[in-house]
Design a protein around this motif. Structure first.
Motif, PDB file in Angstrom:
ATOM      1  N   ASN A 214     -14.860  63.276  -4.214  1.00 33.39           N
ATOM      2  CA  ASN A 214     -13.621  63.611  -4.901  1.00 33.39           C
ATOM      3  C   ASN A 214     -13.930  63.809  -6.383  1.00 33.39           C
ATOM      4  O   ASN A 214     -14.645  63.002  -6.978  1.00 33.39           O
ATOM      5  CB  ASN A 214     -12.620  62.464  -4.717  1.00 33.39           C
ATOM      6  CG  ASN A 214     -11.245  62.813  -5.250  1.00 33.39           C
ATOM      7  OD1 ASN A 214     -11.089  63.255  -6.384  1.00 33.39           O
ATOM      8  ND2 ASN A 214     -10.238  62.616  -4.423  1.00 33.39           N
ATOM      9  N   LYS A 215     -13.399  64.863  -6.983  1.00 29.71           N
ATOM     10  CA  LYS A 215     -13.718  65.124  -8.391  1.00 29.71           C
ATOM     11  C   LYS A 215     -13.267  63.994  -9.304  1.00 29.71           C
ATOM     12  O   LYS A 215     -13.796  63.830 -10.397  1.00 29.71           O
ATOM     13  CB  LYS A 215     -13.137  66.458  -8.851  1.00 29.71           C
ATOM     14  CG  LYS A 215     -11.633  66.550  -8.862  1.00 29.71           C
ATOM     15  CD  LYS A 215     -11.190  67.940  -9.302  1.00 29.71           C
ATOM     16  CE  LYS A 215      -9.682  68.085  -9.296  1.00 29.71           C
ATOM     17  NZ  LYS A 215      -9.272  69.447  -9.712  1.00 29.71           N
ATOM     18  N   GLN A 216     -12.326  63.181  -8.842  1.00 28.90           N
ATOM     19  CA  GLN A 216     -11.895  62.046  -9.658  1.00 28.90           C
ATOM     20  C   GLN A 216     -12.971  60.973  -9.741  1.00 28.90           C
ATOM     21  O   GLN A 216     -12.892  60.076 -10.585  1.00 28.90           O
ATOM     22  CB  GLN A 216     -10.583  61.477  -9.126  1.00 28.90           C
ATOM     23  CG  GLN A 216      -9.445  62.474  -9.282  1.00 28.90           C
ATOM     24  CD  GLN A 216      -8.076  61.839  -9.176  1.00 28.90           C
ATOM     25  OE1 GLN A 216      -7.943  60.727  -8.682  1.00 28.90           O
ATOM     26  NE2 GLN A 216      -7.075  62.542  -9.645  1.00 28.90           N
TER      27      GLN A 216
ATOM     28  N   LEU B  22     -14.415  60.746 -13.311  1.00 31.23           N
ATOM     29  CA  LEU B  22     -13.558  60.494 -14.472  1.00 31.23           C
ATOM     30  C   LEU B  22     -14.177  59.550 -15.490  1.00 31.23           C
ATOM     31  O   LEU B  22     -13.824  59.593 -16.666  1.00 31.23           O
ATOM     32  CB  LEU B  22     -12.186  59.958 -14.020  1.00 31.23           C
ATOM     33  CG  LEU B  22     -11.283  61.003 -13.344  1.00 31.23           C
ATOM     34  CD1 LEU B  22      -9.963  60.376 -12.931  1.00 31.23           C
ATOM     35  CD2 LEU B  22     -11.032  62.204 -14.256  1.00 31.23           C
TER      36      LEU B  22
ATOM     37  N   MET C 129     -13.662  64.622 -17.936  1.00 33.16           N
ATOM     38  CA  MET C 129     -12.282  64.826 -17.517  1.00 33.16           C
ATOM     39  C   MET C 129     -12.213  65.867 -16.399  1.00 33.16           C
ATOM     40  O   MET C 129     -13.145  66.652 -16.212  1.00 33.16           O
ATOM     41  CB  MET C 129     -11.440  65.329 -18.705  1.00 33.16           C
ATOM     42  CG  MET C 129     -11.318  64.342 -19.838  1.00 33.16           C
ATOM     43  SD  MET C 129     -10.192  64.942 -21.128  1.00 33.16           S
ATOM     44  CE  MET C 129     -10.986  66.451 -21.679  1.00 33.16           C
ATOM     45  N   GLU C 130     -11.085  65.883 -15.697  1.00 31.93           N
ATOM     46  CA  GLU C 130     -10.895  66.877 -14.639  1.00 31.93           C
ATOM     47  C   GLU C 130     -10.986  68.294 -15.199  1.00 31.93           C
ATOM     48  O   GLU C 130     -11.459  69.205 -14.524  1.00 31.93           O
ATOM     49  CB  GLU C 130      -9.546  66.680 -13.948  1.00 31.93           C
ATOM     50  CG  GLU C 130      -9.551  65.538 -12.949  1.00 31.93           C
ATOM     51  CD  GLU C 130      -8.321  65.554 -12.053  1.00 31.93           C
ATOM     52  OE1 GLU C 130      -7.941  66.640 -11.565  1.00 31.93           O
ATOM     53  OE2 GLU C 130      -7.740  64.476 -11.852  1.00 31.93           O
ATOM     54  N   GLU C 131     -10.518  68.500 -16.431  1.00 28.94           N
ATOM     55  CA  GLU C 131     -10.579  69.838 -17.039  1.00 28.94           C
ATOM     56  C   GLU C 131     -12.018  70.339 -17.119  1.00 28.94           C
ATOM     57  O   GLU C 131     -12.308  71.490 -16.798  1.00 28.94           O
ATOM     58  CB  GLU C 131      -9.969  69.797 -18.445  1.00 28.94           C
ATOM     59  CG  GLU C 131      -9.962  71.153 -19.133  1.00 28.94           C
ATOM     60  CD  GLU C 131      -9.442  71.107 -20.560  1.00 28.94           C
ATOM     61  OE1 GLU C 131      -9.310  72.171 -21.166  1.00 28.94           O
ATOM     62  OE2 GLU C 131      -9.188  69.993 -21.070  1.00 28.94           O
ATOM     63  N   THR C 132     -12.933  69.463 -17.527  1.00 34.86           N
ATOM     64  CA  THR C 132     -14.344  69.837 -17.596  1.00 34.86           C
ATOM     65  C   THR C 132     -14.865  70.181 -16.217  1.00 34.86           C
ATOM     66  O   THR C 132     -15.552  71.194 -16.016  1.00 34.86           O
ATOM     67  CB  THR C 132     -15.176  68.689 -18.191  1.00 34.86           C
ATOM     68  OG1 THR C 132     -14.726  68.436 -19.519  1.00 34.86           O
ATOM     69  CG2 THR C 132     -16.661  69.028 -18.224  1.00 34.86           C
ATOM     70  N   PHE C 133     -14.561  69.333 -15.249  1.00 41.40           N
ATOM     71  CA  PHE C 133     -15.012  69.570 -13.884  1.00 41.40           C
ATOM     72  C   PHE C 133     -14.480  70.896 -13.359  1.00 41.40           C
ATOM     73  O   PHE C 133     -15.204  71.675 -12.732  1.00 41.40           O
ATOM     74  CB  PHE C 133     -14.569  68.423 -12.976  1.00 41.40           C
ATOM     75  CG  PHE C 133     -15.085  68.558 -11.584  1.00 41.40           C
ATOM     76  CD1 PHE C 133     -16.331  68.085 -11.248  1.00 41.40           C
ATOM     77  CD2 PHE C 133     -14.337  69.208 -10.615  1.00 41.40           C
ATOM     78  CE1 PHE C 133     -16.824  68.236  -9.964  1.00 41.40           C
ATOM     79  CE2 PHE C 133     -14.816  69.359  -9.335  1.00 41.40           C
ATOM     80  CZ  PHE C 133     -16.068  68.865  -9.006  1.00 41.40           C
ATOM     81  N   ASP C 134     -13.188  71.166 -13.625  1.00 43.16           N
ATOM     82  CA  ASP C 134     -12.579  72.404 -13.138  1.00 43.16           C
ATOM     83  C   ASP C 134     -13.228  73.633 -13.756  1.00 43.16           C
ATOM     84  O   ASP C 134     -13.393  74.663 -13.095  1.00 43.16           O
ATOM     85  CB  ASP C 134     -11.075  72.400 -13.411  1.00 43.16           C
ATOM     86  CG  ASP C 134     -10.324  71.413 -12.511  1.00 43.16           C
ATOM     87  OD1 ASP C 134     -10.882  71.031 -11.459  1.00 43.16           O
ATOM     88  OD2 ASP C 134      -9.201  71.026 -12.875  1.00 43.16           O
TER      89      ASP C 134
ATOM     90  N   ASP D 116     -15.473  67.082 -23.505  1.00 46.39           N
ATOM     91  CA  ASP D 116     -15.441  65.618 -23.568  1.00 46.39           C
ATOM     92  C   ASP D 116     -16.250  65.029 -24.721  1.00 46.39           C
ATOM     93  O   ASP D 116     -15.876  63.996 -25.266  1.00 46.39           O
ATOM     94  CB  ASP D 116     -15.985  65.027 -22.257  1.00 46.39           C
ATOM     95  CG  ASP D 116     -15.145  65.432 -21.066  1.00 46.39           C
ATOM     96  OD1 ASP D 116     -14.117  64.790 -20.839  1.00 46.39           O
ATOM     97  OD2 ASP D 116     -15.513  66.402 -20.384  1.00 46.39           O
TER      98      ASP D 116
END
Length: 195
Positions: free
Chosen positions: A13-15, A18, A22-27, A168
């Motif tokens: 899970n991308k979470q 964390l 952040m999720e934004e970086t992962f996305d 980040d």
């Protein structure tokens, strides 16, 4: 490592990231950058002969033929598919043996790897890889180059591409690499320690 010509399904899970990004970086990393590499790879890979080749074969062949467009998209997809955290935070037996055998201690290895990733000028990757004789080596690689082009099996990698840390960490790449150890899968079982 065999990589598909499709954007891979995540085995986590991308979470789970964390504590690192952040999720934004992962996305941006997975949903935009790697997705574009896969799309470009497949649009450039229309020749029937090329379609039969694996991602690994394409990297080696296109590197040799200096086909920059197909090589760069394929190698970036392959390298980014090597990033797979399993944040146990514990030191597995194999990597303990590996670091003691080749680098005297895990702490020394971490310090050397941090220096390697931090001092790599511009964009690229820090790799720990193994050659056919079983010898391990820390390798800094610029831009789109991979351990495949050096005939070495990847063991561990830390990305040093701005889009993976700038949201980040801004320009603090060393902090990004230090925190990378919080999500590393330390349980590496396919290491040959005979050399």
């Amino acid at each position: 490592m065999n990589v598909s010509k499709k954007l891979p399904d995540l085995p986590y899970n991308k979470q789970a990231l964390l504590s690192f990004v952040m999720e934004e970086t992962f996305d941006y990393h997975f949903g935009k950058h790697q997705a574009v590499y896969v799309k470009n790879l497949n649009s450039l890979n229309q020749d029937a002969e090329l379609e039969e080749k694996t991602v690994e074969e394409l990297i080696l062949e296109r590197h040799k033929k200096q086909d920059t467009a197909l090589f760069s998209n394929t190698s970036q997809h392959w390298s980014q598919s090597c990033l797979s955290p399993n944040g146990s935070g514990r030191l597995g037996r194999s990597i303990k043996e590996l670091t003691k055998h080749y680098f005297q201690s895990f702490d020394k290895f971490k310090a050397q790897f941090l220096t390697l990733a931090t001092k790599l000028f511009g964009a690229g990757w820090a790799w720990l890889a193994q050659n056919d004789a079983g010898k391990l080596k820390r390798i800094p690689m610029k831009d789109l180059y991979t351990t495949l082009t050096e005939s070495k099996e990847p063991i561990l990698t830390s990305v040093a591409l701005e889009h993976d840390y700038y949201i980040d960490y801004r320009n603090a790449r060393s902090k990004f690499v230090e925190r990378f150890w919080n999500i590393v899968n330390h349980n590496i079982d396919n290491i040959n320690l005979n050399n």
